[in-house]
Design an enzyme around this catalytic site. Structure first.
Site, mmCIF file in Angstrom:
data_model
loop_
_atom_site.group_PDB
_atom_site.id
_atom_site.type_symbol
_atom_site.label_atom_id
_atom_site.label_comp_id
_atom_site.label_asym_id
_atom_site.label_seq_id
_atom_site.Cartn_x
_atom_site.Cartn_y
_atom_site.Cartn_z
ATOM 1 N N LYS A 1 -58.095 24.121 10.499
ATOM 2 C CA LYS A 1 -58.845 22.986 11.023
ATOM 3 C C LYS A 1 -58.118 21.701 10.659
ATOM 4 C CE LYS A 1 -63.345 20.712 11.196
ATOM 5 N NZ LYS A 1 -64.710 20.593 10.646
ATOM 6 N N CYS B 1 -59.856 17.514 6.064
ATOM 7 C CA CYS B 1 -60.810 16.748 5.248
ATOM 8 C C CYS B 1 -60.284 15.345 5.010
ATOM 9 C CB CYS B 1 -61.063 17.454 3.921
ATOM 10 S SG CYS B 1 -62.271 16.579 2.888
ATOM 11 N N GLN C 1 -62.988 29.146 3.865
ATOM 12 C CA GLN C 1 -62.046 28.041 4.027
ATOM 13 C C GLN C 1 -61.446 27.638 2.682
ATOM 14 O OE1 GLN C 1 -62.743 23.681 4.572
ATOM 15 N NE2 GLN C 1 -62.104 24.091 6.686
#
Length: 322
Positions: A137, A98, A69
């Protein structure tokens, strides 16, 4: 490096900064999670440009399939990082979720959901740079008033992203409140690429309920794996056979903890490893009576022998009471 069969992929170990290092990932494999897609800690595209051989990108063949990632906001550096890592990666994953302050203040992570043109430029550059599967993500959006996950996901789909994972909270929520799985259901209905559900999945029952509610293609689990390296295997077994394997008892969890400690000592040296492991103790000993007092004692210890003495005392007391 082997590519995962995305159509049959069901379980992803979500990346966790300061948690999912090479030792953590290898232990998941050692405890039977053979088909789970493992993921590295979040890797800064700027940092890897400056230090291309950083310890954070270390890996072992046993880990495959393995996703790397990356995080950042400069398209050319993100493409450079993806290309650099592609040779060792099964999947390249881009972090757009995040919520941590120092990450979003730098225009990285979930802040990219507030700047879709920049996020799209990053996706396009990375997609051009690599042939391996690309995943992203992200979250519901920045806040309750800025939920734009469907628009964001469609942009990803239109630019060649192979599959996506959504954490069903906003950035403003961080990790508080409950993940809204119904939003994942809406996402699944809005796109054609595979969708993985993330957030509040701690047990096999959670896996079942989440997939029933969302219709997602699989689950991505972060904190739910901490302190139980058998959980990925148990989920895989459930998907394969419908069998629900019992969670490990305290004896097994302390055995896992000791294996974790041993691995980190080999990787980091005893002093650094014992300090590093302090964050993990609550997850392994949560079932112990007065667990918070026990944790307070463990975090003051500095050697493996001291830690093992306390753990062995806990096991003796457990044996007497059971």
């Amino acid at each position: 490096m082997n590519k995962p069969d995305i159509k049959n992929l069901k379980v992803i170990q979500a990346p966790l900064a300061g948690i999912s290092d090479i030792i953590y990932r290898k232990l998941i494999r050692n405890y039977g999670g053979k088909n789970t897609l493992l993921t590295t800690e979040m890797i800064s595209s700027e940092a890897i440009y400056q230090v291309p051989n950083s310890n954070i990108i270390k890996y072992d063949e046993i880990e495959y399939p393995l996703s790397f990632q990356i995080v950042g906001h400069k398209p050319h550096l993100m493409a450079h990082a993806a290309k650099l890592l592609e040779e060792r990666a099964s999947v390249i994953d881009i972090n757009c979720g995040c919520p941590v302050g120092k990450i979003v203040k730098g225009s990285d992570g979930c802040s990219l959901m507030r700047n879709i043109p920049l996020a799209e430029a990053i996706i396009k550059e990375v997609r051009k740079a690599i042939k391996k599967p690309l995943s992203v993500k992200f979250r519901l959006g920045w806040s309750q008033d800025e939920k734009n996950y469907i628009e964001f996901a469609k942009m990803l789909e239109n630019n060649g992203v192979d599959f996506i994972t959504m954490h069903a909270r906003t950035r403003a929520q961080m990790y508080s409140g409950s993940a809204d799985w119904l939003e994942i259901k809406k996402l699944k209905e809005a796109v054609k690429i595979p969708v993985f559900a993330n957030g509040d999945i701690q047990t096999i029952d959670d896996v079942k309920r989440c997939l029933e509610i969302t219709g997602a293609d699989g689950v991505s689990i972060g904190r739910g794996f901490i302190g139980d390296f058998s959980f990925p295997y148990r989920i895989e077994k459930f998907f394969e056979t419908g069998e629900i394997i019992q969670e490990p008892d305290l004896i097994e969890k302390i055995k896992m903890l000791k294996r974790h400690i041993e691995g980190e000592i080999e990787y980091r040296g005893e002093i650094n490893a014992i300090k590093y492991m302090r964050k993990f103790y609550p997850f392994y000993i949560s079932s112990v009576k007065n667990a918070s007092k026990l944790r307070s004692k463990l975090v003051l210890l500095n050697t493996k022998d001291e830690v093992y003495k306390v753990l062995d005392d806990v096991l003796c007391l457990y044996a007497v009471n059971n």
